[in-house]
Design a protein around this motif. Structure first.
Motif, PDB file in Angstrom:
ATOM      1  N   VAL A 125       0.279  -8.566  -4.345  1.00  0.00           N
ATOM      2  CA  VAL A 125       0.181  -8.709  -2.896  1.00  0.00           C
ATOM      3  C   VAL A 125       1.160  -7.771  -2.205  1.00  0.00           C
ATOM      4  N   VAL A 126       0.633  -6.981  -1.289  1.00  0.00           N
ATOM      5  CA  VAL A 126       1.459  -6.143  -0.425  1.00  0.00           C
ATOM      6  C   VAL A 126       1.108  -6.549   1.000  1.00  0.00           C
ATOM      7  N   LEU A 143      -0.085  -1.915   7.260  1.00  0.00           N
ATOM      8  CA  LEU A 143      -1.407  -1.955   6.640  1.00  0.00           C
ATOM      9  C   LEU A 143      -2.511  -2.253   7.651  1.00  0.00           C
ATOM     10  N   SER A 144      -2.194  -2.990   8.696  1.00  0.00           N
ATOM     11  CA  SER A 144      -3.204  -3.276   9.707  1.00  0.00           C
ATOM     12  C   SER A 144      -3.037  -2.437  10.967  1.00  0.00           C
ATOM     13  N   LYS A 159      -2.433   2.092   3.096  1.00  0.00           N
ATOM     14  CA  LYS A 159      -3.131   1.340   2.045  1.00  0.00           C
ATOM     15  C   LYS A 159      -3.103   2.106   0.733  1.00  0.00           C
ATOM     16  N   ALA A 160      -3.253   3.418   0.811  1.00  0.00           N
ATOM     17  CA  ALA A 160      -3.167   4.238  -0.397  1.00  0.00           C
ATOM     18  C   ALA A 160      -1.762   4.180  -0.982  1.00  0.00           C
ATOM     19  N   GLU A 161      -0.745   4.240  -0.121  1.00  0.00           N
ATOM     20  CA  GLU A 161       0.640   4.137  -0.604  1.00  0.00           C
ATOM     21  C   GLU A 161       0.895   2.782  -1.257  1.00  0.00           C
ATOM     22  N   ALA A 162       0.357   1.729  -0.668  1.00  0.00           N
ATOM     23  CA  ALA A 162       0.537   0.392  -1.251  1.00  0.00           C
ATOM     24  C   ALA A 162      -0.143   0.314  -2.613  1.00  0.00           C
ATOM     25  N   LEU A 163      -1.349   0.851  -2.726  1.00  0.00           N
ATOM     26  CA  LEU A 163      -2.057   0.858  -4.011  1.00  0.00           C
ATOM     27  C   LEU A 163      -1.265   1.649  -5.049  1.00  0.00           C
ATOM     28  N   LEU A 164      -0.681   2.759  -4.644  1.00  0.00           N
ATOM     29  CA  LEU A 164       0.135   3.564  -5.564  1.00  0.00           C
ATOM     30  C   LEU A 164       1.377   2.810  -6.020  1.00  0.00           C
ATOM     31  N   GLU A 169      -2.190 -15.398 -11.111  1.00  0.00           N
ATOM     32  CA  GLU A 169      -0.762 -15.379 -10.783  1.00  0.00           C
ATOM     33  C   GLU A 169      -0.508 -14.396  -9.641  1.00  0.00           C
ATOM     34  N   VAL A 170       0.191 -14.843  -8.595  1.00  0.00           N
ATOM     35  CA  VAL A 170       0.485 -13.986  -7.445  1.00  0.00           C
ATOM     36  C   VAL A 170       1.799 -13.260  -7.682  1.00  0.00           C
ATOM     37  N   VAL A 171       1.767 -11.919  -7.530  1.00  0.00           N
ATOM     38  CA  VAL A 171       2.937 -11.080  -7.743  1.00  0.00           C
ATOM     39  C   VAL A 171       3.194 -10.280  -6.464  1.00  0.00           C
ATOM     40  N   PRO A 172       4.224 -10.653  -5.687  1.00  0.00           N
ATOM     41  CA  PRO A 172       4.532  -9.870  -4.486  1.00  0.00           C
ATOM     42  C   PRO A 172       5.070  -8.490  -4.870  1.00  0.00           C
ATOM     43  N   VAL A 173       4.651  -7.462  -4.127  1.00  0.00           N
ATOM     44  CA  VAL A 173       5.121  -6.106  -4.378  1.00  0.00           C
ATOM     45  C   VAL A 173       5.762  -5.590  -3.093  1.00  0.00           C
ATOM     46  N   ALA A 174       7.014  -5.188  -3.188  1.00  0.00           N
ATOM     47  CA  ALA A 174       7.716  -4.636  -2.031  1.00  0.00           C
ATOM     48  C   ALA A 174       7.394  -3.157  -1.918  1.00  0.00           C
ATOM     49  N   VAL A 175       6.950  -2.747  -0.743  1.00  0.00           N
ATOM     50  CA  VAL A 175       6.581  -1.357  -0.501  1.00  0.00           C
ATOM     51  C   VAL A 175       7.193  -0.912   0.810  1.00  0.00           C
ATOM     52  N   THR A 176       7.707   0.296   0.820  1.00  0.00           N
ATOM     53  CA  THR A 176       8.153   0.894   2.064  1.00  0.00           C
ATOM     54  C   THR A 176       7.140   1.967   2.426  1.00  0.00           C
ATOM     55  N   ILE A 177       6.400   1.717   3.504  1.00  0.00           N
ATOM     56  CA  ILE A 177       5.376   2.662   3.936  1.00  0.00           C
ATOM     57  C   ILE A 177       6.077   3.852   4.596  1.00  0.00           C
ATOM     58  N   SER A 178       5.732   5.056   4.175  1.00  0.00           N
ATOM     59  CA  SER A 178       6.389   6.251   4.691  1.00  0.00           C
ATOM     60  C   SER A 178       5.990   6.536   6.132  1.00  0.00           C
ATOM     61  N   ASP A 179       6.844   7.266   6.820  1.00  0.00           N
ATOM     62  CA  ASP A 179       6.539   7.671   8.193  1.00  0.00           C
ATOM     63  C   ASP A 179       5.319   8.584   8.230  1.00  0.00           C
ATOM     64  N   ALA A 180       5.144   9.378   7.179  1.00  0.00           N
ATOM     65  CA  ALA A 180       3.981  10.268   7.126  1.00  0.00           C
ATOM     66  C   ALA A 180       2.682   9.481   7.130  1.00  0.00           C
TER      67      ALA A 180
END
Length: 185
Positions: free
Chosen positions: A58-59, A64-65, A72-77, A163-174
């Motif tokens: 989960v991201v 994302l919205s 979304k691509a960065e989160a998937l990566l 099983e739910v696994v939270p994923v921390a993501v920092t979305i880039s300014d780009a």
């Protein structure tokens, strides 16, 4: 068996039929793991587990919205970096194909779009020239990223842990260059 990441399409946690189809296909290739972007995972967990997702990454980030597909691509990566998947499956929608293309490029991997099937050995099937020909192929470099057309497989239930696994993501300014505005209510 390696994890097969399935990008979940949903509306406020209501999982779409193409996602259940992708989870069915993922079970042929390895261990299905769902990638849930945004909020509403509590509403989606049961459906994802019912169709075989053993993990739900989960991201949930406002970007994302608020922005188009780049976050979304960065989160998937970010999930792919954590999971080291055997393949990544997305729905072959306009958004899904762009996310898949960005992910494949960043991963240095092969991309197949508009697949109508994916066999257990990873061979993909595509219809070419308005369905006049059937083409089979396989990604030979990196993690296969495959955009599968809706209705490519009949969804088959196969309960899993989910099983739910939270994923921390920092979305880039780009990735935040194009903001979504003017939404219809």
């Amino acid at each position: 068996m390696s994890e097969i990441l399935v990008l979940v399409e949903h509306t406020d946690g209501a999982v779409t039929k193409p996602t259940t189809e992708l989870l069915t296909i993922a079970r042929r290739l390895g261990t299905p793991a769902a990638v849930f972007l945004g909020s509403g995972v509590d509403a989606a967990k049961a459906t994802l587990a019912e169709y075989g997702a053993e993990k739900v990454y989960v991201v949930d980030d406002p970007a994302l919205s608020d922005y188009l597909v780049a976050p979304k691509a960065e989160a998937l990566l970010a999930v792919a970096a954590q999971a080291s998947p055997g393949a990544v499956l997305v729905t072959a929608s306009a958004e899904g194909k762009e996310i898949a293309a960005r992910a494949a490029l960043a991963l240095g991997a092969g991309l197949v779009t508009d697949a109508t099937d994916v066999a257990a050995d990873g061979t993909t099937t595509q219809a070419a020239f308005a369905g006049s020909y059937t083409v089979e192929g396989a990604v030979t470099h990196g993690v296969p990223v495959v955009a599968v057309k809706p209705s490519a497989a009949a969804p088959e239930a196969a309960p899993a842990a989910g099983e739910v696994v939270p994923v921390a993501v920092t979305i880039s300014d780009a990735a935040k260059r194009v903001r979504i505005t003017g939404r219809a209510e």
